[in-house]
Design a protein around this motif. Structure first.
Motif, PDB file in Angstrom:
ATOM      1  N   ALA A 178     -45.762  -3.556   3.560  1.00  0.00           N
ATOM      2  CA  ALA A 178     -45.895  -3.573   5.023  1.00  0.00           C
ATOM      3  C   ALA A 178     -46.410  -4.912   5.549  1.00  0.00           C
ATOM      4  N   GLU A 179     -45.919  -6.006   4.973  1.00  0.00           N
ATOM      5  CA  GLU A 179     -46.397  -7.335   5.352  1.00  0.00           C
ATOM      6  C   GLU A 179     -46.153  -7.636   6.829  1.00  0.00           C
ATOM      7  N   ALA A 180     -44.989  -7.245   7.350  1.00  0.00           N
ATOM      8  CA  ALA A 180     -44.683  -7.528   8.753  1.00  0.00           C
ATOM      9  C   ALA A 180     -45.639  -6.791   9.687  1.00  0.00           C
ATOM     10  N   LEU A 181     -45.950  -5.560   9.352  1.00  0.00           N
ATOM     11  CA  LEU A 181     -46.907  -4.811  10.164  1.00  0.00           C
ATOM     12  C   LEU A 181     -48.301  -5.437  10.072  1.00  0.00           C
ATOM     13  N   ARG A 182     -48.694  -5.830   8.880  1.00  0.00           N
ATOM     14  CA  ARG A 182     -50.018  -6.432   8.706  1.00  0.00           C
ATOM     15  C   ARG A 182     -50.185  -7.679   9.568  1.00  0.00           C
ATOM     16  N   ARG A 183     -49.156  -8.511   9.624  1.00  0.00           N
ATOM     17  CA  ARG A 183     -49.248  -9.752  10.397  1.00  0.00           C
ATOM     18  C   ARG A 183     -49.423  -9.476  11.892  1.00  0.00           C
ATOM     19  N   MET A 184     -48.925  -8.329  12.349  1.00  0.00           N
ATOM     20  CA  MET A 184     -48.993  -8.005  13.764  1.00  0.00           C
ATOM     21  C   MET A 184     -50.425  -7.980  14.294  1.00  0.00           C
ATOM     22  N   TYR A 185     -51.344  -7.550  13.462  1.00  0.00           N
ATOM     23  CA  TYR A 185     -52.740  -7.407  13.900  1.00  0.00           C
ATOM     24  C   TYR A 185     -53.472  -8.746  13.977  1.00  0.00           C
ATOM     25  N   GLU A 186     -52.812  -9.821  13.540  1.00  0.00           N
ATOM     26  CA  GLU A 186     -53.320 -11.191  13.689  1.00  0.00           C
ATOM     27  C   GLU A 186     -54.715 -11.386  13.073  1.00  0.00           C
ATOM     28  N   TRP A 187     -55.073 -10.544  12.122  1.00  0.00           N
ATOM     29  CA  TRP A 187     -56.378 -10.643  11.473  1.00  0.00           C
ATOM     30  C   TRP A 187     -57.532 -10.483  12.460  1.00  0.00           C
ATOM     31  N   LYS A 188     -57.255  -9.782  13.562  1.00  0.00           N
ATOM     32  CA  LYS A 188     -58.283  -9.524  14.578  1.00  0.00           C
ATOM     33  C   LYS A 188     -58.785  -8.091  14.536  1.00  0.00           C
ATOM     34  N   VAL A 189     -58.075  -7.237  13.791  1.00  0.00           N
ATOM     35  CA  VAL A 189     -58.454  -5.834  13.642  1.00  0.00           C
ATOM     36  C   VAL A 189     -59.112  -5.677  12.272  1.00  0.00           C
ATOM     37  N   PRO A 190     -60.223  -4.953  12.167  1.00  0.00           N
ATOM     38  CA  PRO A 190     -60.898  -4.799  10.873  1.00  0.00           C
ATOM     39  C   PRO A 190     -59.939  -4.340   9.772  1.00  0.00           C
ATOM     40  N   THR A 201     -35.408  -1.562  11.529  1.00  0.00           N
ATOM     41  CA  THR A 201     -36.756  -2.049  11.816  1.00  0.00           C
ATOM     42  C   THR A 201     -37.793  -1.433  10.881  1.00  0.00           C
ATOM     43  N   GLU A 202     -37.673  -0.133  10.613  1.00  0.00           N
ATOM     44  CA  GLU A 202     -38.644   0.525   9.734  1.00  0.00           C
ATOM     45  C   GLU A 202     -38.658  -0.154   8.366  1.00  0.00           C
ATOM     46  N   LYS A 203     -37.488  -0.389   7.830  1.00  0.00           N
ATOM     47  CA  LYS A 203     -37.390  -1.005   6.498  1.00  0.00           C
ATOM     48  C   LYS A 203     -38.024  -2.391   6.502  1.00  0.00           C
ATOM     49  N   SER A 245     -46.977   5.029   7.301  1.00  0.00           N
ATOM     50  CA  SER A 245     -46.138   5.172   6.105  1.00  0.00           C
ATOM     51  C   SER A 245     -45.789   6.621   5.805  1.00  0.00           C
ATOM     52  N   GLU A 246     -46.382   7.562   6.530  1.00  0.00           N
ATOM     53  CA  GLU A 246     -46.029   8.965   6.347  1.00  0.00           C
ATOM     54  C   GLU A 246     -44.579   9.182   6.779  1.00  0.00           C
ATOM     55  N   PRO A 247     -43.869  10.126   6.150  1.00  0.00           N
ATOM     56  CA  PRO A 247     -42.457  10.362   6.495  1.00  0.00           C
ATOM     57  C   PRO A 247     -42.258  10.611   7.987  1.00  0.00           C
ATOM     58  N   GLY A 248     -41.416   9.807   8.608  1.00  0.00           N
ATOM     59  CA  GLY A 248     -41.078   9.977  10.013  1.00  0.00           C
ATOM     60  C   GLY A 248     -42.036   9.357  11.005  1.00  0.00           C
ATOM     61  N   ALA A 249     -43.200   8.901  10.552  1.00  0.00           N
ATOM     62  CA  ALA A 249     -44.220   8.429  11.484  1.00  0.00           C
ATOM     63  C   ALA A 249     -43.832   7.118  12.159  1.00  0.00           C
ATOM     64  N   LEU A 250     -43.378   6.143  11.392  1.00  0.00           N
ATOM     65  CA  LEU A 250     -43.023   4.849  11.980  1.00  0.00           C
ATOM     66  C   LEU A 250     -41.796   4.985  12.878  1.00  0.00           C
ATOM     67  N   PHE A 260     -49.346   0.628  20.043  1.00  0.00           N
ATOM     68  CA  PHE A 260     -48.596   0.444  18.798  1.00  0.00           C
ATOM     69  C   PHE A 260     -49.046  -0.870  18.150  1.00  0.00           C
ATOM     70  N   PRO A 261     -49.176  -0.885  16.817  1.00  0.00           N
ATOM     71  CA  PRO A 261     -49.040   0.218  15.866  1.00  0.00           C
ATOM     72  C   PRO A 261     -50.429   0.723  15.461  1.00  0.00           C
ATOM     73  N   GLU A 262     -50.990   1.577  16.282  1.00  0.00           N
ATOM     74  CA  GLU A 262     -52.373   2.011  16.086  1.00  0.00           C
ATOM     75  C   GLU A 262     -52.478   3.528  16.127  1.00  0.00           C
ATOM     76  N   ALA A 263     -53.624   4.055  16.523  1.00  0.00           N
ATOM     77  CA  ALA A 263     -53.873   5.490  16.599  1.00  0.00           C
ATOM     78  C   ALA A 263     -55.154   5.688  17.390  1.00  0.00           C
ATOM     79  N   ALA A 264     -55.538   6.929  17.585  1.00  0.00           N
ATOM     80  CA  ALA A 264     -56.734   7.230  18.380  1.00  0.00           C
ATOM     81  C   ALA A 264     -57.974   6.522  17.863  1.00  0.00           C
ATOM     82  N   VAL A 265     -58.035   6.307  16.559  1.00  0.00           N
ATOM     83  CA  VAL A 265     -59.232   5.716  15.959  1.00  0.00           C
ATOM     84  C   VAL A 265     -59.480   4.286  16.449  1.00  0.00           C
TER      85      VAL A 265
END
Length: 276
Positions: free
Chosen positions: A166-178, A157-159, A190-195, A33-38
């Motif tokens: 999505a500033e809070a989510l962006r900060r989570m990656y610490e600018w280490k993820v492309p 939390t979602e809100k 951001s898709e309905p129900g995903a988060l 979290f908060p990622e995916a297979a990619v």
């Protein structure tokens, strides 16, 4: 060349990224979290070129085809069942399992519950859950680091995470993820129900049982700058492995190992798999 799969299971169909020959040694890679297979795109491609059959699924809640609404459906036993069900659908008897963050936790639990199915286990960032539980009880630093796990169970939390582009989510990656990868993750979440589905992994609560020591060959990779997991649990993980164990500490690397230092991590993984 990577390909996209749909893996049918009793719980639903999982989307997945794959590469390598169908008869190659099977490797399943579990994202966090908060990622995916990619997140495993680099590793999947390299493993495929090396002759492995590498498959990285979007896990429960991340795959639209497996997105139940009940929080209880995200308990660890269901996440472990998904791993076994996907392996069964792929026709894999024994396989190598790799996990990062939450995927690492699922990997440890799978090794505990189904050791006969695993050829090896690799966890990135996430220590053995038993070591983490001990650290939460006895190490103030780890208790502070893990406060977010309780905070994220809140229904607002979602809100908060999606506010302000999505500033809070962006900060989570610490600018280490492309950056383009981050945008991909945010689009998906951001898709309905995903988060909500992703956060339900935290809301599902503690496992009903205690985890035991792991006997399969295990590699644990931890970055010294990981904000979520401190050195106490990282160093104590060795006590929870009875089989062949390797610990790789990456200096000045954060939580996002597979994407922050993809080449270095992939080299460690290939070397480990080559020994087992």
């Amino acid at each position: 060349m990577s390909e996209y799969l749909s893996i049918p299971t009793p719980a639903g169909s999982f989307d997945a990224l794959a590469a390598g020959p169908e008869d190659g040694r099977p490797v399943l890679l579990l994202h966090g979290f908060p990622e995916a297979a990619v997140q495993w795109e680099h590793q999947v491609a390299v493993l495929g070129r090396e002759g492995y059959r590498a498959v990285a699924p979007d896990q429960r809640g991340y795959s639209p085809g497996v997105r139940p609404e009940d929080v209880a459906d995200y308990a660890i036993e269901h996440l472990v069942d998904d791993v076994v069900a996907m392996a069964d659908a792929l026709g894999w008897g024994r396989f190598d399992l790799v996990g990062h963050d939450w995927g690492g936790a699922v990997a440890w639990w799978t090794a505990d519950k189904h050791p006969e199915r695993l050829r090896s286990l690799t966890s990135v960032a996430t220590p053995h859950p038993g070591a983490l539980a001990d650290a939460l009880r006895n190490d103030e630093d780890q208790a502070t680091r893990s406060q977010y796990m309780r905070d994220w169970r809140s229904r607002d939390t979602e809100k908060r995470m999606l506010a302000g582009n999505a500033e809070a989510l962006r900060r989570m990656y610490e600018w280490k993820v492309p950056r383009d990868r981050v945008e991909d993750y945010l689009r998906r979440l951001s898709e309905p129900g995903a988060l909500t589905a992703a956060l339900n992994w935290y809301r599902a609560g503690r496992p009903a049982e205690r985890i035991g020591k792991v006997g399969v060959p295990a590699l644990y990779v931890w970055g010294t700058e990981d904000v979520a997991f401190g050195s106490t649990a990282a160093l104590d993980t060795e006590k929870w492995v009875t089989g062949p164990y390797e610990f790789q500490m990456l200096e000045d690397v954060t939580h996002w190992v597979p994407e922050e230092v993809p080449e270095a991590f992939t080299a460690l993984l290939l070397e480990f798999l080559g020994r087992h």
